[in-house]
Design a protein around this motif. Structure first.
Motif, mmCIF file in Angstrom:
data_model
loop_
_atom_site.group_PDB
_atom_site.id
_atom_site.type_symbol
_atom_site.label_atom_id
_atom_site.label_comp_id
_atom_site.label_asym_id
_atom_site.label_seq_id
_atom_site.Cartn_x
_atom_site.Cartn_y
_atom_site.Cartn_z
ATOM 1 N N VAL A 1 95.131 65.063 79.398
ATOM 2 C CA VAL A 1 94.937 63.630 79.126
ATOM 3 C C VAL A 1 95.176 63.332 77.651
ATOM 4 N N THR A 2 94.700 64.217 76.777
ATOM 5 C CA THR A 2 94.893 64.017 75.335
ATOM 6 C C THR A 2 96.367 64.061 74.955
ATOM 7 N N ALA A 3 97.119 65.018 75.506
ATOM 8 C CA ALA A 3 98.548 65.120 75.205
ATOM 9 C C ALA A 3 99.288 63.859 75.628
ATOM 10 N N PHE A 4 98.869 63.273 76.741
ATOM 11 C CA PHE A 4 99.474 62.033 77.227
ATOM 12 C C PHE A 4 99.060 60.857 76.335
ATOM 13 N N THR A 5 97.789 60.818 75.981
ATOM 14 C CA THR A 5 97.260 59.712 75.180
ATOM 15 C C THR A 5 97.905 59.651 73.804
ATOM 16 N N ASN A 6 98.093 60.822 73.162
ATOM 17 C CA ASN A 6 98.639 60.819 71.797
ATOM 18 C C ASN A 6 100.164 60.810 71.754
ATOM 19 N N GLY A 7 100.802 60.715 72.921
ATOM 20 C CA GLY A 7 102.259 60.603 72.963
ATOM 21 C C GLY A 7 103.002 61.919 72.879
ATOM 22 N N PHE B 1 99.210 64.486 87.082
ATOM 23 C CA PHE B 1 97.758 64.436 86.953
ATOM 24 C C PHE B 1 97.085 64.527 88.312
ATOM 25 N N GLY B 2 95.838 64.965 88.308
ATOM 26 C CA GLY B 2 94.989 64.768 89.465
ATOM 27 C C GLY B 2 94.621 63.290 89.539
ATOM 28 N N GLY B 3 94.032 62.881 90.651
ATOM 29 C CA GLY B 3 93.691 61.467 90.805
ATOM 30 C C GLY B 3 92.835 60.939 89.680
ATOM 31 N N PHE B 4 91.779 61.673 89.335
ATOM 32 C CA PHE B 4 90.838 61.186 88.325
ATOM 33 C C PHE B 4 91.399 61.306 86.916
ATOM 34 N N THR B 5 92.107 62.399 86.605
ATOM 35 C CA THR B 5 92.698 62.507 85.271
ATOM 36 C C THR B 5 93.754 61.424 85.075
ATOM 37 N N GLY B 6 94.454 61.048 86.142
ATOM 38 C CA GLY B 6 95.415 59.957 86.051
ATOM 39 C C GLY B 6 94.732 58.643 85.711
ATOM 40 N N VAL B 7 93.595 58.385 86.359
ATOM 41 C CA VAL B 7 92.814 57.181 86.049
ATOM 42 C C VAL B 7 92.408 57.188 84.579
ATOM 43 N N GLN B 8 91.904 58.338 84.096
ATOM 44 C CA GLN B 8 91.478 58.441 82.693
ATOM 45 C C GLN B 8 92.651 58.189 81.745
ATOM 46 N N ALA B 9 93.808 58.786 82.042
ATOM 47 C CA ALA B 9 94.968 58.663 81.160
ATOM 48 C C ALA B 9 95.489 57.229 81.117
ATOM 49 N N ARG B 10 95.567 56.578 82.266
ATOM 50 C CA ARG B 10 96.087 55.205 82.295
ATOM 51 C C ARG B 10 95.129 54.225 81.632
ATOM 52 N N ARG B 11 93.834 54.491 81.709
ATOM 53 C CA ARG B 11 92.866 53.645 80.991
ATOM 54 C C ARG B 11 93.006 53.824 79.480
ATOM 55 N N ALA B 12 93.379 55.044 79.057
ATOM 56 C CA ALA B 12 93.514 55.330 77.625
ATOM 57 C C ALA B 12 94.823 54.798 77.038
#
Length: 259
Positions: free
Chosen positions: A41-47, A54-65
Motif C-alpha cells: 500500500v505504501t509503495a502505491f501511495t508514494n508513487g 491487491f487483496g480486497g481490503f488492501t485495495g480499499v486502503q490504497a484507493r482511499r490513500a
C-alpha cells in the motif's frame, strides 16, 4: 503485488505479467517485490508503483490513500471469493456446513494482518458467531502467519489447531503437493465476498497519455495465456469498479479496521 504466498511463486507470477504488459502496451514494466501488505500500500501511495495486485481490503486502503485510483480488473473468481477454515487432524474438528463454534478455545492463526481472506473476513465471521467477543477472547491463542502458505504449514505442523486461509492458495498448494491431507483439512467454507483486484493510480493517463487506463484494463482483461493465469489460480480477468468493494468498507468499519 501483496506478498500473500511463497516468494518464488510471486516472482514467477508477476514477472510473466510484467513481460506481457510491456509487450502489449509498449512501455517499460517492472515487478517490484515488497515484504508486507502495508509495504504494498505504501509503495502505491508514494508513487513507487502505478499498478498493483491487491487483496480486497488492501485495495480499499490504497484507493482511499490515493484519490482517483481505480480498481480496473479482478479474477473471475474474485467476485465471489472464499475463506477456508482449516484444522489440524489432532484438533478433533470435523467438516461442517455451519460455522464451527467448536473452534472456540483452540489456538488459531490468521494470515497477514491486512489480509482480506486471511484476517478481515474471518475475523468478521468469528465476531458474528461469538457476538461481543474479539478473536483474542474466543481463542486460546491468536497468531498472524504473514501469508496463506505459511498458515497452511503452521496448521499442518500442529503449531496451531485452526487457521484461516485463502481458498485459491489452498488449492494451489494442494496441487503443488505441499498439503498433507492426513495432517490438515478444510472444516468450513465461508460465504462469498469480493477480493483481489488490479488497482491503478489515477495519474497514469497524465504520465502515459490519454486513455492509458483503458488500454491497461483491456490488456489485463485480454490475458488468455494459461502460463500467466495459472500461477494466480484464476481462469481469466474481468472488468471491475471501485463500487464492487463497498461491502469490504462496511466490514472494515464493523471490525474497527477502518474509520
Amino acid at each position: 503485488g501483496i506478498p500473500d504466498q511463497d516468494e518464488s511463486r510471486l516472482v514467477e507470477r508477476f514477472g510473466k505479467v510484467a513481460s506481457y504488459l510491456e509487450a502489449r502496451l509498449g512501455v517499460p514494466v517492472r515487478y517490484i517485490p515488497v515484504k508486507s501488505y502495508p509495504a504494498a500500500v505504501t509503495a502505491f501511495t508514494n508513487g513507487q508503483v502505478q499498478l498493483a495486485w491487491f487483496g480486497g481490503f488492501t485495495g480499499v486502503q490504497a484507493r482511499r490513500a490515493v484519490p482517483g485510483s481505480q480498481a480496473i480488473a479482478q479474477g473471475a473468481e474474485d467476485a465471489a471469493f472464499k475463506t477456508y477454515l482449516i484444522a489440524h487432524a489432532g484438533s478433533g474438528l470435523a467438516p461442517a456446513k455451519d460455522f464451527p463454534k467448536a473452534i472456540a478455545e483452540k489456538t488459531f492463526t490468521f494470515g497477514a494482518r491486512a489480509s482480506t481472506s486471511g484476517r478481515l473476513m474471518p475475523e468478521y465471521f468469528v465476531r458474528q458467531a461469538f457476538p461481543g467477543r474479539t478473536p483474542e477472547q474466543v481463542f486460546a491463542r491468536v497468531g498472524f502467519s504473514g501469508d496463506h502458505s505459511r498458515t497452511i504449514q503452521l496448521v499442518q505442523s500442529g503449531a496451531f489447531a485452526v487457521g484461516a486461509v485463502d481458498y485459491s492458495v489452498w488449492d494451489l498448494d494442494t496441487k503443488a503437493g505441499k498439503v498433507d491431507p492426513k495432517a490438515v483439512s478444510v472444516i468450513w467454507e465461508s460465504p462469498t465476498f469480493p477480493d483481489y483486484q488490479w488497482t491503478v493510480r489515477g495519474d497514469v493517463d497524465r504520465t502515459y497519455g490519454p486513455g492509458f487506463t483503458e488500454k491497461l484494463k483491456d490488456a489485463l482483461v485480454g490475458v488468455t495465456d494459461r502460463a500467466i493465469l495459472e500461477p494466480f489460480g484464476r481462469s481469466k480477468f474481468i472488468p471491475v469498479t471501485n463500487a464492487a468493494y463497498e461491502p469490504l468498507v462496511e466490514v472494515g468499519r464493523s471490525t474497527g479496521r477502518l474509520v
